[in-house]
Enzyme design. Structure first.
Site, PDB file in Angstrom:
ATOM      1  N   LYS A   1       3.137   7.399  -0.838  1.00 43.76           N
ATOM      2  CA  LYS A   1       2.505   6.064  -1.322  1.00 43.76           C
ATOM      3  C   LYS A   1       0.999   6.033  -1.700  1.00 43.76           C
ATOM      4  CE  LYS A   1       5.738   3.531   1.313  1.00 43.76           C
ATOM      5  NZ  LYS A   1       6.085   3.040   3.119  1.00 43.76           N
TER       6      LYS A   1
ATOM      7  N   GLN B   1       3.435   0.091   7.991  1.00 51.20           N
ATOM      8  CA  GLN B   1       4.333   1.301   8.130  1.00 51.20           C
ATOM      9  C   GLN B   1       5.444   1.021   9.350  1.00 51.20           C
ATOM     10  OE1 GLN B   1       5.388   3.588   5.678  1.00 51.20           O
ATOM     11  NE2 GLN B   1       7.050   3.785   6.748  1.00 51.20           N
TER      12      GLN B   1
ATOM     13  N   ASP C   1       4.977  -5.595   0.964  1.00 48.89           N
ATOM     14  CA  ASP C   1       6.692  -5.445   1.565  1.00 48.89           C
ATOM     15  C   ASP C   1       7.465  -6.583   1.203  1.00 48.89           C
ATOM     16  OD1 ASP C   1       7.038  -2.738   2.049  1.00 48.89           O
ATOM     17  OD2 ASP C   1       6.296  -2.885   4.075  1.00 48.89           O
TER      18      ASP C   1
END
Ligand code: NAD
Length: 310
Positions: A55, A99, A122
Site C-alpha cells: 500500500k 490493517q 476502507d
C-alpha cells in the site's frame, strides 16, 4: 490456463485506474493538496506487513504521501484509540486504514467505528456502510468497488442479470451484493450454511466468489458462459495439491519449483475456465484492483474534504 478471450484482466484494469488516480493526484497537487494515506499496523503478522508495504509503495508510485504507524502487538486499546483520534484531527491526513486483523485483545469494531467516516478509505465505518445501503455511496470497500470497475470496463453490465455472491463478509460479500443490486442485478447471497451451493451458483450469469476456501467452486458449480470473479487468495505449498489443482500446467509447476509455493483462489480455475464465459485469474485478478481502489478512495477522500471545506 485461461484462454486470452476469456481472461478478465484485473491487472490491466488496475493499471488503467492507477493512471487515472495519478492524474487526479497531479491535479490536486496543482491546487496545493497532496493526498496522504496513513496506515496503522499493530503486531507483526507477516501477511499484514506485506499488504502494508504494498500500500505504501502504491501510494508513492502515484505521487501520494503515505505514513505507516507500526505498533507492537502489546499495544492496548486506549493507545490505539489515541492514535486514531490524532489522525482524525490531523488536517494533513486524508485517509486512515487500520490493517486487520488486530490482536485479539483489541475489539476491531470499536476501532473502526472511531475512524472519521470522511477518512475511512476502507469503507467499513457504519456511516459509509449505511450510505452504500441507501444507494448513495461515498467511500466504498475497495475489493467490491474494484470488481464493479472491472465489470464496467470489460463491458459486463449486471442490469437484469442473475448475480450470485458466495461469502457474506462485511469486507467483500455484503457490499458486493449491495453494489450489484444497485446496478440492477437480481442478487443471491450465499454463505457457509447455504443448503445447495451448486444449485445456487449454477443459476448465476455473474458469479463472485469470496469464501476463503481453496478450490471451493468446481465445474459443477458454474453455468456455461457465466462470468466468474475469484476473490479468494491462497498460498499453496503442498506439491500434491499444486499438481491436483494445475495438472499439466508447466508454468505453475515451474513457479512452484522456483518459489516453493503458488497462489490460487476459491475457484478451481483449471476445471472452471473451459465452461466460463469470462474469468479472473489468481494472481492478477482481484488483488491489483483492490489496491488501485484504495488509492482511488484516498484521492476521493481528499477531494471530498476539499469540496466540504468552506
Ligand atoms: P471471510 O472469512 O470473512 O468470509 C468468508 C465467507 O464465505 C463467510 O461469509 C462464509 O459464510 C462464506 N463461506 C465459507 N465457506 C463457505 C462454503 N463452503 N460455502 C459457501 N460459503 C462459504 O472472508 P473475506 O474476508 O470475505 O475473504 C474471502 C477470501 O477473499 C479470502 O480468501 C481472502 O483472502 C480473499 N480476499 C482477497 C482480497 C483481494 O484483494 N484479492 C481482498 C479481500 C479478501
Amino acid at each position: 490456463m485461461i484462454e486470452p478471450d476469456k481472461l478478465l484482466d484485473g491487472a490491466r484494469v488496475a493499471a488503467e485506474i492507477r493512471d487515472e488516480v495519478a492524474a487526479e493526484v497531479q491535479a490536486l497537487a496543482a491546487r496545493g493538496v497532496t493526498p496522504r494515506l496513513d496506515v496503522v499496523l499493530v503486531g507483526d503478522d507477516p501477511a499484514s506487513e506485506v499488504y502494508v508495504r504494498s500500500k505504501a509503495k502504491a501510494s508513492a508510485e502515484l505521487g501520494m504521501r503515505s505514513v505507516t504507524h507500526a505498533l507492537p502487538a502489546s499495544t492496548g486499546r486506549a493507545e490505539l484509540e489515541g492514535l486514531v483520534d490524532r489522525l482524525n484531527a490531523d488536517t494533513e491526513v486524508h485517509g486512515i486504514l487500520v490493517q486487520l486483523p488486530l490482536p485479539a485483545a483489541i475489539p476491531s469494531a470499536a476501532i473502526l467505528d472511531r475512524i472519521d467516516p470522511g477518512k475511512d478509505v476502507d469503507g467499513f465505518h457504519p456511516v459509509n456502510v449505511g450510505l452504500l445501503q441507501q444507494g448513495r455511496p461515498r467511500l466504498v470497500p475497495c475489493t467490491p468497488a474494484g470488481i464493479m470497475e472491472l465489470l464496467a470496463r470489460e463491458g459486463i453490465d449486471p442490469k437484469g442479470r442473475r448475480a450470485v455472491v458466495v461469502g457474506r463478509s462485511d469486507i467483500v460479500g455484503k457490499p458486493m451484493a449491495m453494489l450489484l443490486l444497485h446496478a440492477h442485478a437480481t442478487v443471491t447471497l450465499c454463505h457457509s450454511r447455504t443448503a445447495d451451493l451448486a444449485a445456487a451458483t449454477r443459476s448465476a450469469e455473474i458469479l463472485i466468489v469470496a469464501a476463503g476456501r481453496r478450490g471451493l467452486i468446481g465445474a459443477e458449480h458454474v453455468a456455461p458462459g457465466a462470468v466468474v470473479v475469484d476473490v479468494g487468495m491462497h498460498r499453496v505449498t503442498d506439491r500434491a495439491v499444486v499438481e491436483k489443482l494445475f495438472p499439466g500446467d508447466p508454468k505453475k509447476m515451474a513457479a512452484f519449483e522456483k518459489r516453493g509455493a503458488v497462489l490460487c483462489g476459491d475457484v478451481d480455475t483449471t476445471r472452471v475456465a473451459p465452461i466460463a464465459g469470462r474469468i479472473t485469474p489468481v494472481p492478477g485478478g482481484v488483488g491489483p484492483l483492490t489496491i488501485a481502489m484504495l488509492m482511488a478512495n484516498t484521492v476521493r477522500a481528499a477531494t471530498l474534504r476539499r469540496e466540504e471545506t468552506p
